[in-house]
Design a protein around this motif. Structure first.
Motif, short mmCIF file in Angstrom:
data_model
loop_
_atom_site.label_atom_id
_atom_site.label_comp_id
_atom_site.label_asym_id
_atom_site.label_seq_id
_atom_site.Cartn_x
_atom_site.Cartn_y
_atom_site.Cartn_z
N PRO A 292 -38.96 45.92 37.79
CA PRO A 292 -40.23 45.35 37.35
C PRO A 292 -40.52 44.06 38.12
O PRO A 292 -39.62 43.42 38.66
N HIS A 293 -41.78 43.69 38.16
CA HIS A 293 -42.17 42.50 38.93
C HIS A 293 -41.52 41.23 38.38
O HIS A 293 -41.27 40.28 39.14
N ARG A 294 -41.21 41.22 37.11
CA ARG A 294 -40.53 40.05 36.54
C ARG A 294 -39.18 39.83 37.24
O ARG A 294 -38.84 38.71 37.62
N GLU A 295 -38.42 40.91 37.44
CA GLU A 295 -37.13 40.80 38.10
C GLU A 295 -37.28 40.53 39.59
O GLU A 295 -36.51 39.75 40.17
N ILE A 296 -38.26 41.17 40.23
CA ILE A 296 -38.47 40.95 41.66
C ILE A 296 -38.83 39.49 41.92
O ILE A 296 -38.35 38.87 42.88
N ALA A 297 -39.68 38.95 41.07
CA ALA A 297 -40.06 37.55 41.23
C ALA A 297 -38.84 36.64 41.13
O ALA A 297 -38.71 35.67 41.88
N ARG A 298 -37.93 36.96 40.22
CA ARG A 298 -36.71 36.15 40.07
C ARG A 298 -35.84 36.27 41.33
O ARG A 298 -35.28 35.28 41.79
N VAL A 299 -35.75 37.46 41.89
CA VAL A 299 -34.95 37.65 43.12
C VAL A 299 -35.51 36.83 44.27
O VAL A 299 -34.76 36.18 45.02
#
Length: 291
Positions: free
Chosen positions: A131-138
């Motif tokens: 999800p974009h939430r995890e991608i943003a964190r990466v």
């Protein structure tokens, strides 16, 4: 320590698949995964190992992409990714159409159009389902920016053709018919398999390959027949194998792998053929085949 090693080994195929999609080079992907392991072995306790390793591998790849792009801009002739034998799960799961498509030669070439950040977002989102939430964190950005990068990347590479939703057995049969027609010199049968707008790319690293794409059914049929005549004269051996998620052709001279042909099928006809002839790019697949 043994538990940490076991955890890393469980993650390794997925990490290699991520690094390969990011870089288009199996050898460089191996280097990245090894570097990630060294960092993992020196780290303290990690709450979510998969997320930690995904972040490390992504950033290691981002650091390499700028120099990789410079090398590819100086590359002589068409650039193609290093082929990888995927039948044994070398790049992690290829269970869905999206996963198989994301390691295909055609898609990896399209990914060269993207900025490193766009490439990372597209791969993490579409090949791995993050999800974009995890991608943003990466990536260290906010979620809105991740979504923006994804929209921009999708616009640059175009909508996927979903070739992989077709019957994989049908694709295999088309490749085998292609191989038989070319090997027998049956130009008429070969032409019947080719789409009118078929294109051939040949990556020889500057040697023994066309430096421009060959386009159109008639020209491609003549080009393929000419290539088969040359390799048959040297008593080449042909076999099919799963390469980059789809049936492809391996060409051997004795124990040496001398070419990999990735054949793309759409609408029941072959619409693209990608030859990898550069010996440096064949080393990884040759080593896999020897195992």
């Amino acid at each position: 320590m043994e538990a940490a090693v076991e955890t890393f080994l469980e993650q390794r195929p997925r990490l290699l698949g991520l690094a390969y999609r990011m870089l288009g080079s199996a050898a460089e992907a191996e280097d990245v995964v090894q570097d990630a392991y060294l960092r993992w072995s020196r780290s303290g306790p990690v709450e979510v190992p998969a997320a930690w390793l995904t972040t490390v591998v992504t950033h290691l790849c981002l650091n390499r992409l700028a120099s990789a792009r410079n090398r590819r801009e100086r590359y002589v002739g068409p650039w193609l990714p290093e082929p990888v034998l995927t039948g044994g799960g070398a790049l992690g799961p290829l269970e869905t159409a999206e996963q198989r498509e994301s390691v295909s030669m055609g898609v990896l070439v399209l990914l060269e159009r993207l900025t490193p950040a766009e490439r990372a977002v597209l791969i993490l989102r579409e090949a791995f389902g993050h999800p974009h939430r995890e991608i943003a964190r990466v990536l260290g950005v906010d979620e809105a920016h991740s979504r923006q990068l994804h929209r921009r990347a999708r616009a640059r590479v175009g909508e996927p053709r979903r070739r992989y939703e077709a019957d994989r057995e049908h694709h295999r049969r088309v490749v085998e018919r292609f191989l038989a027609a070319a090997g027998d010199g049956d130009v008429a049968a070969l032409e019947r398999l080719l789409a009118e707008d078929v294109t051939v790319w040949a990556d020889g690293g500057g040697g023994r390959a066309a430096r421009r794409p060959v386009e159109g059914r008639d020209r491609v049929a003549r080009y393929l027949r000419g290539m088969w005549s040359r390799v048959e004269a040297a008593r080449a051996r042909f076999e099919t194998a799963e390469v980059n998620g789809e049936t492809a052709v391996l060409v051997w001279h004795g124990s040496a792998l001398t070419a990999v042909l990735a054949v793309e099928v759409a609408g029941g006809r072959i619409d693209a053929v990608r030859f990898v002839l550069n010996p440096d790019k064949l080393a990884y697949a040759a080593a896999q085949a020897a195992m």
